[in-house]
Scaffold this motif. Structure first.
Motif, PDB file in Angstrom:
ATOM      1  N   THR A 227      10.333  19.862  18.904  1.00 23.85           N
ATOM      2  CA  THR A 227      11.047  19.295  17.366  1.00 23.85           C
ATOM      3  C   THR A 227      12.324  18.625  17.976  1.00 23.85           C
ATOM      4  O   THR A 227      13.044  19.260  18.766  1.00 23.85           O
ATOM      5  CB  THR A 227      11.246  20.179  16.515  1.00 23.85           C
ATOM      6  OG1 THR A 227       9.816  20.977  16.215  1.00 23.85           O
ATOM      7  CG2 THR A 227      11.743  19.846  15.127  1.00 23.85           C
TER       8      THR A 227
ATOM      9  N   TYR B 271       8.515  15.560  15.200  1.00 25.11           N
ATOM     10  CA  TYR B 271       8.127  16.725  15.553  1.00 25.11           C
ATOM     11  C   TYR B 271       6.963  16.007  16.704  1.00 25.11           C
ATOM     12  O   TYR B 271       6.260  15.023  16.034  1.00 25.11           O
ATOM     13  CB  TYR B 271       7.504  17.565  14.908  1.00 25.11           C
ATOM     14  CG  TYR B 271       6.119  18.306  15.280  1.00 25.11           C
ATOM     15  CD1 TYR B 271       6.571  19.655  15.909  1.00 25.11           C
ATOM     16  CD2 TYR B 271       4.997  18.304  15.356  1.00 25.11           C
ATOM     17  CE1 TYR B 271       5.640  20.491  16.834  1.00 25.11           C
ATOM     18  CE2 TYR B 271       3.826  19.309  15.782  1.00 25.11           C
ATOM     19  CZ  TYR B 271       4.371  20.225  16.366  1.00 25.11           C
ATOM     20  OH  TYR B 271       3.279  21.081  17.122  1.00 25.11           O
TER      21      TYR B 271
ATOM     22  N   ARG C  88      11.149  25.333  15.226  1.00 25.02           N
ATOM     23  CA  ARG C  88      10.931  24.137  14.675  1.00 25.02           C
ATOM     24  C   ARG C  88      11.129  24.329  13.028  1.00 25.02           C
ATOM     25  O   ARG C  88      11.942  23.235  12.485  1.00 25.02           O
ATOM     26  CB  ARG C  88       9.220  23.933  14.525  1.00 25.02           C
ATOM     27  CG  ARG C  88       8.840  22.664  13.745  1.00 25.02           C
ATOM     28  CD  ARG C  88       7.384  22.519  13.817  1.00 25.02           C
ATOM     29  NE  ARG C  88       6.857  21.285  13.107  1.00 25.02           N
ATOM     30  CZ  ARG C  88       5.811  20.705  12.728  1.00 25.02           C
ATOM     31  NH1 ARG C  88       4.678  21.649  13.372  1.00 25.02           N
ATOM     32  NH2 ARG C  88       5.595  19.859  12.184  1.00 25.02           N
TER      33      ARG C  88
END
Length: 156
Positions: free
Chosen positions: A44, A56, A118
């Motif tokens: 990410t 991402y 993330r």
């Protein structure tokens, strides 16, 4: 004599060689990155620019993930000013070595660990996360987290 130099002087502005690929606004500057996975890397990216929040991308390695992210953004990603790396604990030594050697991230970069990097980058501004880690370091809540220190500890 002066008549010979006039055409040369008029042509000089057109010979500067400036290309659009060298302009600052033609690149995305990476501020923070979260890396997870061993074989298949899930990465990410969070940028300094206001236009893109996070991107991402996946790949068989970090280079392929970076290339895939560049395809998504449509611009090259410059990694030299990266402030924060979030690792999930898998392949940390290899990942940090690759980031320093190949991505040429700053030696001042902060490294931290999280299983949900993330989500952290998608839900929080990168500068806030970086500030929180640095503040926790100053307060003695976490050990020194510079990339060189962390990599040194991993190599011991």
């Amino acid at each position: 004599m002066l008549k010979r130099f006039i055409p040369v002087m008029l042509a000089l502005p057109f010979l500067t060689g400036c290309a659009s690929s060298g302009l600052v606004h033609d690149k995305d500057y990476l501020r923070a990155v979260s890396v997870s996975g061993t074989e298949n890397k899930q990465v990410t990216f969070s940028f300094f620019s206001d236009g893109i929040d996070t991107v991402y991308a996946e790949g068989e390695g970090l280079e392929q993930a970076l290339e895939n992210a560049e395809l998504i953004t449509g611009r090259p990603i410059f990694t030299g000013y990266t402030e924060l790396v979030i690792l999930d604990g898998s392949d940390s030594e290899e990942t940090l070595e690759h980031l320093l050697r190949d991505w040429k991230i700053s030696p001042d970069c902060t490294v931290t660990y999280s299983k949900n990097g993330r989500e952290l980058l998608e839900e929080n501004p990168a500068e806030v996360l970086t500030g929180q880690v640095r503040q926790a370091e100053k307060q003695g809540l976490v050990p020194e987290s510079g990339i060189i220190t962390v990599l040194g500890e991993l190599l011991r």
